[in-house]
Write a protein that holds these residues in place. Structure first.
Motif, short mmCIF file in Angstrom:
data_model
loop_
_atom_site.label_atom_id
_atom_site.label_comp_id
_atom_site.label_asym_id
_atom_site.label_seq_id
_atom_site.Cartn_x
_atom_site.Cartn_y
_atom_site.Cartn_z
N ARG A 145 -6.52 -11.22 -4.44
CA ARG A 145 -7.67 -11.73 -5.18
C ARG A 145 -8.44 -12.90 -4.33
N GLU A 146 -7.51 -13.99 -3.80
CA GLU A 146 -8.16 -14.93 -3.09
C GLU A 146 -9.07 -14.76 -1.97
N LEU A 147 -8.55 -13.56 -1.12
CA LEU A 147 -9.05 -12.94 -0.15
C LEU A 147 -10.58 -12.67 -0.56
N LEU A 148 -10.68 -11.69 -1.43
CA LEU A 148 -11.93 -11.09 -2.04
C LEU A 148 -12.61 -12.30 -2.40
N LYS A 149 -11.95 -13.27 -3.22
CA LYS A 149 -13.06 -14.38 -3.49
C LYS A 149 -13.89 -14.83 -2.29
N LYS A 150 -13.12 -15.15 -1.40
CA LYS A 150 -13.41 -15.83 -0.12
C LYS A 150 -14.65 -15.26 0.50
N LEU A 151 -14.44 -13.75 0.32
CA LEU A 151 -15.47 -12.73 0.77
C LEU A 151 -16.77 -12.51 -0.01
N GLY A 152 -16.51 -13.10 -1.34
CA GLY A 152 -17.64 -12.89 -2.32
C GLY A 152 -17.64 -11.41 -2.71
N ILE A 153 -16.42 -10.95 -2.76
CA ILE A 153 -16.47 -9.50 -3.23
C ILE A 153 -16.03 -9.55 -4.84
N ASP A 154 -16.76 -9.04 -5.60
CA ASP A 154 -16.54 -8.83 -7.13
C ASP A 154 -15.72 -7.75 -7.42
N HIS A 155 -14.68 -7.52 -7.01
CA HIS A 155 -13.68 -6.43 -7.36
C HIS A 155 -12.39 -7.08 -7.62
N ARG A 156 -11.57 -6.46 -8.36
CA ARG A 156 -10.28 -6.91 -8.58
C ARG A 156 -9.04 -6.25 -7.60
N ALA A 157 -9.66 -5.40 -6.77
CA ALA A 157 -8.82 -4.69 -5.60
C ALA A 157 -9.57 -4.50 -4.37
N GLY A 158 -8.94 -4.81 -3.28
CA GLY A 158 -9.89 -4.63 -2.18
C GLY A 158 -9.83 -2.97 -1.59
N GLU A 159 -8.89 -2.27 -2.19
CA GLU A 159 -8.72 -0.90 -1.86
C GLU A 159 -10.26 -0.16 -1.65
N GLY A 160 -10.27 0.34 -0.53
CA GLY A 160 -11.76 1.31 -0.32
C GLY A 160 -12.99 0.52 0.20
N LEU A 161 -12.91 -0.86 0.06
CA LEU A 161 -13.86 -1.62 0.23
C LEU A 161 -14.39 -1.93 1.67
N PHE A 162 -13.64 -1.45 2.69
CA PHE A 162 -13.58 -1.84 4.06
C PHE A 162 -13.89 -0.68 5.06
N PHE A 163 -14.79 -0.58 5.82
CA PHE A 163 -15.15 0.64 6.33
C PHE A 163 -13.98 0.91 7.58
N PRO A 164 -13.17 2.02 7.78
CA PRO A 164 -12.25 2.25 9.05
C PRO A 164 -13.23 2.47 10.19
N ASP A 165 -12.98 1.41 11.19
CA ASP A 165 -13.75 1.70 12.27
C ASP A 165 -13.01 0.85 13.66
#
Length: 333
Positions: A145-165
């Motif tokens: 949650r803290e990581l997502l907040k620092k990134l400004g992401i308004d989701h409760r989970a980070g799953e799926g929100l990052f592109f694999p590359d």
């Protein structure tokens, strides 16, 4: 002035010109000869605000085998005295002083890479970031949650929100840079596909499409089957049929999953059990790649409602339950 005196002056000038010419030729030859011929690359760093002299001192302290006087001459004669850029660099075997100077003046930094694999979950991504020795680790102690907040992401989970590359970065870069790059890459692709979507797709939001893409990613590694699997799941959503997909069950089991799904697992309700619940799970279950994203937005036009793995990486698709059961008998039982 006597003729002999004039001759002496001309000879002196000619000798001076010859000496300068020889020096320039020697410097040119030196600048285009390898600093060292073989061995591992040498990592070094130039500190901010460095002068020509201090740069040569820093290079010597970091075991770069360079003639300091010649390098200072090269820098000054090429007019680069004020163009030296601070940062991390790498000198490889066979590279010349001229190439070294080019790197330092153009800021051709030593680059590292980190590869995020399609189908990983967010926990695996965080582990890969945390293990990379060339990153400056500032997020290791943060909760999700803290990581997502620092990134400004308004989701409760980070799953799926990052592109694999594969992501490139300067040695010593903050690990937050990887998360920002990967998130921006995913949002750019997802939003572009959403803008061009077919209104008939069974998704209310881009996030729902992302959830579907993650399921497709985990269901098959066979490129030719992704759009068909997407078509099956789209058909099920449209008629209110349960998705009944094993990867969501496995994700919901978490650490309880030991490599095999039992009947009791299919009956045990979790937010991700698509055998007990209708519709999409609440979040993605993995980091989907580009092909799975495309498949989610461009499902195959099919009447199929079922599919089963053939055992060779491909799937058999069926329109009716009877046909599906026969396929299960053939390929599974």
């Amino acid at each position: 002035m006597k003729q002999s005196a004039k001759r002496k002056i001309l000879i002196a000038v000619a000798m001076a010109i010859a000496a300068v010419s020889l020096a320039v030729i020697a410097l040119f030859c030196w600048a285009h000869m390898p600093v060292f011929g073989q061995g591992k690359p040498i990592d070094f760093e130039i500190a901010p605000g460095a002068t020509v002299k201090s740069v040569t001192t820093q290079l010597a302290k970091q075991d770069v085998p360079l003639n300091e006087t010649m390098f200072i001459m090269l820098v000054r004669l090429t007019g680069n005295s004020t163009a030296l850029r601070a940062g991390p660099y790498e000198l490889k075997a066979g590279e010349t002083p001229a190439r070294l100077l080019e790197k330092i003046t153009k800021g051709i930094f030593a680059m590292e890479s980190l590869t995020i694999i399609e189908g990983w979950n967010f926990r695996q991504m965080r582990q890969a970031v945390a293990r990379h020795p060339a990153l400056k680790h500032e997020t290791a102690g943060l909760s999700e949650r803290e990581l997502l907040k620092k990134l400004g992401i308004d989701h409760r989970a980070g799953e799926g929100l990052f592109f694999p590359d594969t992501y490139l970065f300067r040695r010593g870069a903050e690990d937050m840079q990887i998360y920002r790059q990967a998130h921006e890459a995913m949002m750019m692709r997802l939003n572009a596909l959403w803008e061009e979507r077919d209104p008939a797709l069974p998704y209310k939001t881009p996030y729902e499409a992302l959830v579907m893409a993650s399921i497709i990613e985990k269901e098959t590694a066979h490129p030719g089957d992704r759009d068909m699997i997407s078509g099956v799941f789209a058909n099920r959503l449209k008629i209110g049929m349960k998705l009944q997909t094993d990867p969501t069950v496995i994700y919901g089991m978490g650490e309880r999953y030991k490599g095999k799904i039992r009947k009791i697992d299919l009956r045990t309700d979790t937010p991700y059990n698509t055998y007990t619940r209708y519709g999409l799970p609440p979040t993605p279950i993995a980091l989907p790649g580009g092909e799975s994203l495309e498949a989610a937005f461009y499902p195959a036009e099919t009447d199929a409602l079922y599919f089963v793995a053939r055992g060779d990486g491909t799937s058999h698709f069926s329109r009716s339950l009877d046909e599906h059961n026969r396929a299960v008998d053939k390929y599974i039982r």
